[in-house]
Design a protein around this motif. Structure first.
Motif, PDB file in Angstrom:
ATOM      1  N   ASN B   6       0.847  -1.192   0.000  1.00  0.00           N
ATOM      2  CA  ASN B   6       0.000   0.000   0.000  1.00  0.00           C
ATOM      3  C   ASN B   6       0.879   1.237   0.000  1.00  0.00           C
ATOM      4  OD1 ASN B   6      -2.530  -1.003  -0.102  1.00  0.00           O
ATOM      5  ND2 ASN B   6      -2.769  -1.206   2.112  1.00  0.00           N
ATOM      6  N   PRO B  10      -5.125   4.005  -0.868  1.00  0.00           N
ATOM      7  CA  PRO B  10      -6.219   4.059  -1.827  1.00  0.00           C
ATOM      8  C   PRO B  10      -7.304   4.988  -1.311  1.00  0.00           C
ATOM      9  CG  PRO B  10      -6.304   2.034  -0.557  1.00  0.00           C
ATOM     10  CD  PRO B  10      -5.064   2.738  -0.154  1.00  0.00           C
ATOM     11  N   PRO B  11      -8.124   5.489  -2.201  1.00  0.00           N
ATOM     12  CA  PRO B  11      -9.202   6.356  -1.747  1.00  0.00           C
ATOM     13  C   PRO B  11     -10.188   5.577  -0.883  1.00  0.00           C
ATOM     14  CG  PRO B  11      -9.438   5.834  -4.072  1.00  0.00           C
ATOM     15  CD  PRO B  11      -8.125   5.316  -3.642  1.00  0.00           C
ATOM     16  N   PRO B  12     -10.936   6.289  -0.054  1.00  0.00           N
ATOM     17  CA  PRO B  12     -11.854   5.614   0.848  1.00  0.00           C
ATOM     18  C   PRO B  12     -12.787   4.659   0.114  1.00  0.00           C
ATOM     19  CG  PRO B  12     -11.757   7.939   1.338  1.00  0.00           C
ATOM     20  CD  PRO B  12     -10.977   7.727   0.083  1.00  0.00           C
ATOM     21  N   GLY B  13     -12.991   3.501   0.724  1.00  0.00           N
ATOM     22  CA  GLY B  13     -13.983   2.587   0.208  1.00  0.00           C
ATOM     23  C   GLY B  13     -13.525   1.724  -0.944  1.00  0.00           C
ATOM     24  N   ILE B  14     -12.324   1.940  -1.442  1.00  0.00           N
ATOM     25  CA  ILE B  14     -11.871   1.165  -2.579  1.00  0.00           C
ATOM     26  C   ILE B  14     -11.380  -0.198  -2.116  1.00  0.00           C
ATOM     27  CG2 ILE B  14     -10.122   1.045  -4.405  1.00  0.00           C
ATOM     28  CD1 ILE B  14     -12.403   3.016  -4.916  1.00  0.00           C
ATOM     29  N   ALA B  15     -11.708  -1.209  -2.890  1.00  0.00           N
ATOM     30  CA  ALA B  15     -11.377  -2.575  -2.494  1.00  0.00           C
ATOM     31  C   ALA B  15      -9.891  -2.848  -2.586  1.00  0.00           C
ATOM     32  CB  ALA B  15     -12.122  -3.553  -3.397  1.00  0.00           C
ATOM     33  N   ILE B  16      -9.408  -3.609  -1.631  1.00  0.00           N
ATOM     34  CA  ILE B  16      -8.048  -4.127  -1.686  1.00  0.00           C
ATOM     35  C   ILE B  16      -8.170  -5.639  -1.726  1.00  0.00           C
ATOM     36  CG2 ILE B  16      -5.894  -4.409  -0.409  1.00  0.00           C
ATOM     37  CD1 ILE B  16      -6.386  -1.703   0.817  1.00  0.00           C
ATOM     38  N   PRO B  17      -7.529  -6.302  -2.666  1.00  0.00           N
ATOM     39  CA  PRO B  17      -7.654  -7.751  -2.722  1.00  0.00           C
ATOM     40  C   PRO B  17      -7.262  -8.375  -1.398  1.00  0.00           C
ATOM     41  CG  PRO B  17      -6.551  -6.921  -4.661  1.00  0.00           C
ATOM     42  CD  PRO B  17      -6.685  -5.766  -3.707  1.00  0.00           C
ATOM     43  N   ARG B  18      -8.197  -9.132  -0.838  1.00  0.00           N
ATOM     44  CA  ARG B  18      -8.026  -9.615   0.526  1.00  0.00           C
ATOM     45  C   ARG B  18      -6.919 -10.646   0.665  1.00  0.00           C
ATOM     46  NH1 ARG B  18     -10.737 -10.478   5.290  1.00  0.00           N
ATOM     47  NH2 ARG B  18     -10.271 -12.468   6.237  1.00  0.00           N
ATOM     48  N   ARG B  19      -6.905 -11.606  -0.216  1.00  0.00           N
ATOM     49  CA  ARG B  19      -6.025 -12.737   0.014  1.00  0.00           C
ATOM     50  C   ARG B  19      -4.763 -12.681  -0.807  1.00  0.00           C
ATOM     51  NH1 ARG B  19      -8.754 -17.828  -0.963  1.00  0.00           N
ATOM     52  NH2 ARG B  19      -6.830 -18.652  -0.085  1.00  0.00           N
ATOM     53  N   TRP B  21      -2.440 -10.232  -0.523  1.00  0.00           N
ATOM     54  CA  TRP B  21      -1.318  -9.507   0.050  1.00  0.00           C
ATOM     55  C   TRP B  21      -0.232 -10.411   0.596  1.00  0.00           C
ATOM     56  CZ3 TRP B  21       0.068  -9.734   5.204  1.00  0.00           C
ATOM     57  CH2 TRP B  21      -0.882 -10.262   6.089  1.00  0.00           C
TER      58      TRP B  21
END
Lengths: 508, 193
Positions: B6, B10-19, B21
């Protein structure tokens, strides 16, 4: 009738007037209202059915038993731990019984900006009154205020801040302090004690099925036809198929569960709104250490609040609610900063510790999506909300010092250990970002908002889906914005207020 | 060493791939360390835990990592009669706790354990596995993880810490550390017939 899905030996098929998915505040109220209307209701609950004797006050057993993902649910980036109920009664089993009505300003905002009709303050006031009577809501009197809450009240008074007592739904409380692990004394006036017995008494046709995970809402030609799901054994392994035919389906599986089910069911969603608008009320804690014993773990939790930083006016720059937040040993050990000898040294002062929390009435909008069939909570706290959180934690630290704390500790990385009131200015936005400080959410809401405009809302003001006849939403998913207060009584009340539309549809 | 996960918020609310990282961290770390750390990447050479029931979820090497981490995180003061994490059975608890966890989340924990054991020591300048380091060296690795410049690694540290603390402070023998009186009701498992 209570049916434990984990004991099913074969597939279960039935028909009903209505299926309610989820048995928390919204689902429990919906079941009671539908049953009282003489309808045959089947409620499906993913978690187990637990009795007061099952609540053993052991964190390591209750947390996995009563919370989604065994208490390990987080946002997708792991920055915010999200505690959500799982089991018959949902979060009403483990919450602290807080009852704060939806602020009038919020209801007004929804009417003006989201086209919500029939849910104005004057519409809901009598419903709140009725629900609060049903649940025996009353103010926690000063003599019942435990030492941790006394610290908050003392600090608020010393600083001349705005604060006051809170109202709870509890009767016969033994003031043990184990509310968050389920009440062994059955003193919570909640879904399992008040609403489901009323539903079962109202109609011999009412069925509450635990251990059943709803997989899809079935629909055809713009109308619901039922729900399909899977019964699971005690280890969470599928053991039987559950199929219920019904012309009314009520989603009440939480802002996460209901949105996930809506997405998994392929409901018409021309504007891709389902799952959007997730709010979390993110919060964090500050610990203060005192010369005298506090023993904050015992007694009634969260009986006093500070509302100095809470103003519900539109575009307000005061969006933080402050109350107490004591934890049992496991929670405290996980929350205090560091590890090793220094960490244990802090824990040795556990009995002398008071803890306050700042919770943000958040503007950040997250989104629930599906990944490999599981709900994913995409939410990254925005800068404005971070600033609010920092301001709230700063005020918490001031309150603790004003109440006599010798040291104030914030579990940031690196940890902030403050020994003088003048040092509280070290609590800035820089130290409260995601992954810089353990953040917690216990109030997910939004995701299937109500309103009259199908371009802005998933369900109508009646809570019926804009595009699927007979599909209703009666939980915290309904809220178009954060409400800024604990949502329990709002969810009960909206479900009570809007269930009449599901009843009318069932009778049509 | 690793590509920042990171590097820009990222802007608020934007998805980050969970698995993704931990997988990214592992792959990036492994590539960076390639050549000097191949031996580390094996998960052999661990003794099976003795004196306990069969592990339900953890492999022997994962059990060893949890046990080693718990010993450093808790640092029980034996001189005052406080039980050690081994006596309390922290690693055994974690093994049991993970049984009913969703497979995706369990996999995340396994990746984290692999990172701690095989990659994190390299970041602190060691070419041995975490479980082969001395206590001060292990503390150094854990401190680096706790304060990592990568958000997700800090989150991983916190997750591991939460598991260990749950495994340790569940035991009533630890309550005296806190001055905690304990629950008021008897657990059925503790009731005598």
């Amino acid at each position: 009738m209570i049916v434990r899905g984990r004991e099913l030996t074969h597939d279960f098929e039935d028909g009903a007037d209505a299926v309610v998915v989820g048995t928390g505040a919204g689902g429990g109220m919906a079941v009671r209202e539908l049953a009282r209307a003489g309808l045959k209701v089947i409620a499906l609950e993913e978690g187990g059915y637990h009795l007061p004797a099952d609540f053993t006050q052991r964190e390591e057993k209750m947390i996995p038993m009563l919370f989604q993902d065994r208490g390990a649910r987080t946002t997708a980036d792991f920055a915010i731990r999200v505690l959500m109920g799982r089991g018959v009664g949902g979060s009403t089993i483990h919450n602290t019984n807080l009852c704060k009505r939806t602020p009038d300003e919020i209801l007004d905002l929804w009417a003006r900006h989201f086209g919500v009709v029939g849910c104005a303050a004057q519409d809901l006031a009598p419903v709140f009154d009725e629900v609060e009577r049903d649940l025996s809501v009353s103010e926690i009197a000063e003599p019942q205020r435990n030492p941790n809450n006394q610290v908050l009240a003392r600090g608020v008074a010393a600083l001349g801040l705005r604060g006051g007592p809170l109202r709870h739904n509890r009767v016969g409380c033994r003031e043990s302090g184990f509310c968050e692990l389920g009440c062994a004394y059955d003193a919570k006036q909640n879904v399992t004690k008040v609403l489901l017995p009323a539903a079962l008494a109202a109609s011999g046709q009412t069925v509450i099925m635990s251990d059943v995970r709803a997989a899809r809402v079935l629909h055809r030609d713009g109308a619901v036809t039922g729900v399909t799901g899977t019964a699971m054994d005690a280890a969470g392994q599928p053991i039987a198929q559950v199929n219920i035919k019904a012309k009314i389906v009520v989603l009440a599986a939480s802002a996460v569960g209901s949105a996930a089910l809506a997405l998994a069911s392929g409901l018409p969603d021309p504007h891709a709104l389902a799952g959007r608008g997730l709010r979390l009320h993110p919060g964090a804690a500050v610990a203060g250490f005192f010369d005298q014993r506090i023993d904050g773990v015992y007694g009634i939790p969260q009986s006093y609040e500070c509302t100095e930083l809470l103003d519900f006016a539109e575009k307000s720059d005061r969006r933080v609610w402050i109350t107490t937040a004591f934890a049992h040993p496991i929670g405290a050990a996980a929350s205090l900063p560091g590890f090793g000898a220094a960490h244990m040294a802090l824990l040795r002062r556990y009995a002398h510790m008071a803890v306050l929390t700042a919770m943000v009435h958040d503007e950040t909008e997250g989104r629930v999506t599906l990944e490999e069939g599981e709900a994913k909570l995409n939410y990254v706290i925005g800068d404005s909300d971070r600033a609010q959180l920092a301001r709230g934690l700063h005020t918490c630290a001031r309150i603790l010092f004003a109440a006599g704390a010798r040291e104030v500790v914030l579990a940031s990385i690196p940890a902030l250990r403050l020994t003088r009131p003048a040092e509280v200015d070290r609590i800035t936005t820089d130290v409260v970002g995601p992954h810089k400080l353990p953040l917690l959410s216990v109030h997910p809401m939004g995701t299937l908002p109500l309103g009259e405009d199908p371009k802005k809302s998933v369900v109508k003001s009646t809570s019926e889906h804009h595009h699927v006849r007979g599909l209703f939403v009666l939980d915290g998913s309904l809220f178009p914005t954060s409400i800024g207060v604990p949502p329990q009584i709002s969810i009960y009340t909206f479900a009570r207020h809007l269930a009449k539309h599901a009843i009318e549809r069932a009778r049509a | 060493m690793d590509r920042p996960i990171n590097s820009a918020s990222p802007p608020p609310g934007i998805a980050i791939p969970r698995r993704k990282w931990l997988g990214s961290v592992l792959i990036g770390g492994a590539l960076a360390a390639l050549g000097g750390a191949v031996a580390l990447l094996r998960t052999t050479g661990y003794e099976s835990p003795s004196g306990i029931a069969v592990l339900r979820v953890l492999a022997a090497w994962q059990y060893a990592v949890v046990r080693a981490v718990a010993r450093r995180m808790v640092a029980a003061d034996r001189a005052e009669g406080v039980p050690s994490p081994d006596e309390v059975g922290v690693a055994e608890f974690v093994d049991a706790y993970l049984v009913e966890m969703r497979p995706a989340m369990r996999s995340d924990v396994f990746r984290l354990l692999r990172y701690v054991e095989q990659i994190a020591p390299i970041g602190s300048g060691y070419r041995r596995r975490f479980t082969e380091l001395s206590a001060p060296e292990q503390d150094e690795v854990l401190l680096a993880l706790e304060a990592s410049r990568f958000d997700q690694l800090r989150a991983g540290f916190q997750a591991l810490k939460s598991l260990v603390m749950m495994g340790y402070y569940r035991d009533s023998r630890t309550f005296s550390i806190l001055g905690y009186g304990g629950p008021f009701v008897l657990d059925p498992a503790e009731r005598t017939p």
